[in-house]
Design a protein around this motif. Sequence first.
Motif, short mmCIF file in Angstrom:
data_model
loop_
_atom_site.label_atom_id
_atom_site.label_comp_id
_atom_site.label_asym_id
_atom_site.label_seq_id
_atom_site.Cartn_x
_atom_site.Cartn_y
_atom_site.Cartn_z
N ASP A 1 0.85 -1.18 0.00
CA ASP A 1 0.00 0.00 0.00
C ASP A 1 0.89 1.24 0.00
OD1 ASP A 1 -2.91 1.12 0.74
OD2 ASP A 1 -1.43 2.21 1.93
N ASP A 2 0.70 2.11 -0.98
CA ASP A 2 1.60 3.26 -1.15
C ASP A 2 1.61 4.17 0.08
OD1 ASP A 2 2.29 2.40 -3.65
OD2 ASP A 2 0.86 3.67 -4.72
N TYR A 3 0.45 4.45 0.65
CA TYR A 3 0.42 5.36 1.80
C TYR A 3 1.02 4.70 3.03
CZ TYR A 3 -1.29 8.81 5.15
OH TYR A 3 -1.36 9.77 6.14
N ALA A 4 0.74 3.43 3.24
CA ALA A 4 1.32 2.72 4.39
C ALA A 4 2.84 2.72 4.32
CB ALA A 4 0.78 1.30 4.46
N CYS A 5 3.38 2.68 3.11
CA CYS A 5 4.84 2.69 2.93
C CYS A 5 5.49 3.91 3.56
CB CYS A 5 5.20 2.65 1.45
SG CYS A 5 5.14 1.02 0.72
N SER A 6 4.76 5.01 3.60
CA SER A 6 5.35 6.26 4.11
C SER A 6 5.64 6.19 5.61
CB SER A 6 4.40 7.44 3.82
OG SER A 6 3.19 7.33 4.57
N PHE A 7 5.09 5.20 6.30
CA PHE A 7 5.32 5.07 7.74
C PHE A 7 6.42 4.04 8.07
CE2 PHE A 7 0.74 6.04 7.25
CZ PHE A 7 0.74 7.30 7.82
N LEU A 8 6.97 3.39 7.03
CA LEU A 8 7.89 2.28 7.27
C LEU A 8 9.34 2.71 7.17
CD1 LEU A 8 6.13 -0.49 5.12
CD2 LEU A 8 5.74 0.11 7.52
N PRO A 9 10.13 2.53 8.23
CA PRO A 9 11.58 2.72 8.09
C PRO A 9 12.15 1.60 7.22
CG PRO A 9 11.04 1.83 10.26
CD PRO A 9 9.73 2.13 9.59
N GLU A 10 13.24 1.88 6.55
CA GLU A 10 13.86 0.85 5.71
C GLU A 10 14.23 -0.35 6.57
OE1 GLU A 10 17.69 0.17 2.73
OE2 GLU A 10 17.24 2.18 3.50
N THR A 11 13.78 -1.51 6.16
CA THR A 11 13.97 -2.73 6.96
C THR A 11 14.28 -3.90 6.02
OG1 THR A 11 12.33 -1.90 8.55
CG2 THR A 11 12.92 -4.23 8.71
N HIS A 12 15.29 -4.71 6.39
CA HIS A 12 15.69 -5.86 5.57
C HIS A 12 16.03 -7.05 6.46
CE1 HIS A 12 16.14 -3.19 2.08
NE2 HIS A 12 16.83 -2.37 2.87
#
Length: 454
Positions: A206-217
Motif C-alpha cells: 500500500d503506497d500510503y502505508a509505505c510512508s510510515f515504514l523505516p527501511e527494513t531488511h
Amino acid sequence: MRKKYRIEINSQMKNTILIPADLGSTQPVKVAFGNKMVEVACLPHTKQKIVISKDIQAELLLPEPELYGSLHAFIDSQTLFIGPLIGILTSGFTSFPLNPVGKRTTFFAKLLSVNKIVGALSFLFGEEHIDWEKGMIKGQFLMGSSWTTISVPFPNVVYDRIPNRRSEKRAAFKILKERMQTDYLIPWYNPGFFSKMEIFERLQQDDYACSFLPETHPFTSFSVMERMLADYGQIYIKPSNGSLGLGIHQIIYDRLQGHYYCRYRESAGENRLRRFTSLEVLMKHVFHKKNLAAMVVQQGIQLLRADGRLVDFRVHTNKDENGEWQVAAIAGKVAGHGSPTTHIHNGGEVKTIEEIFEHPEEQQQYRKELSETALYLSKILEHQVEGFIGEIGFDLGIDKEGRVWLFEANSKPGRSIFKHPALRDFDLLTRKLSLAYGVYLTEKAITTPEEIFK
C-alpha cells in the motif's frame, strides 16, 4: 446480537422458553447455545427477560445465570440464538485451581470479569479440555474471585490467546484449530503472531502505508549494514520474531571519528555501550553467538526526546461490537538511561501524552496523528493478513520533524502500559472490546455465513 436480555431459569416449566415479544414476530422452534441446538416450545411474554425451563437449560449445557446475568439473543431461521459463548484458547494450564494458568491467571481473570458488561459468556480452555466425541469442553470459568470447571458446548467463536510461537507451532494445536474451523465452522480471531518482515512486506503493498515504514531488511550481509549506516547514521538489529525488546541492538556510526558504537542490554539486565574501530570487529565481538539469519536490520530514526531520553508510543486498536476499528489506548514509552529501546523490561517508563507534551496543541496534534496512523494501518493489515484480527498493538515513533514511523505491529500486544494509573480505564476498554468483537463475529457467522466463511 444487538440486544441483551436477562436470563432466568424456571424449574416449574417443561421444554419451554418464554421470550420477549420485541425479539421478533417469527416464532422460533429451536434454541441454540454455542454449537448446541434443541427443539423447544417458545412462547412470547411481556417481560424483558428470557425464561428457560430447567430441562432445556440442562440439554443446552447452559451454565447458571449468576455467571453472566444477561446475554444477547436474536431469532434467525426459526431458531433462538442465545450467547455468545466465547472460548478463549490458551496453553500452560497448571494443576492449581487458584492459578489455572500460572502468572497469566490475573490477566485472564480481568478479561473474564467483563462478561456481564459485554453480555457474553467467555471461558478459558486448552486442547486437554476438549471432548471431541461428546462435542463438549470442560471450560474454566471465573465465578466471583474463584475458578470453577463447567462442561459447555463448543463455543460460537474462539479468541486465540496462545502465549508463544512455540505452542502455536505444535502439531496438536494446528490440528485443533483446523478441526474447529473446518468441521465446526467456528470463527477464530487473533490467530498467530506477526513476523516483523512479513508485516512490513504486506504494508509495502500500500503506497500510503509505505510512508510510515523505516527501511527494513532481513540480515544478509555487512554491506547492507554499512550502506544503511552511511545513509542514516544509526541502525537497529532486531530478532525477526522477538518480543519485550529482547535481543535488540542499536549501532551508531560516528562519521567524524570513524568509530562504531553498539548499545544493547545484556542478559543480566545491564545496559551496555561499546565502541569498536570497525563494523567487522563489532559483529565479531557482539554477535558471534547469535543467529543472524533470524535478525532484521532497520533504519534508525532521530526520535523525539523527553528529558534527554528517547520516546516512542504504544497505540492499541481494537475491533468493536460493530466490527469497526477504534483506538482504545495511547501511551508514551520513555527509554531507560542508556537503553537502546523504550521497553519497560529494559528500564523504560510509561507516560501519558499529557506528561510528555507540555502544550495542549501538541498533545492534540500528536494524539490525532498517532490515532489516524494506527487506524489506517489496522485497516490495511486486516485485508493483508489471513484470519480475523480483533486487536493490534502498534509501536510508533515520531521524529524531530514530526513524522510518524511504524516500528512494530503486535497481534498479541502486552499490557504493561496499563499499569499507569491514568490508563487503567483504557485497560478496561480494551478488555471489553476484545469480547465485544466476539459478539459481532458470532452474529455474522449465523446471519451471513457467506461473508465469514468465504
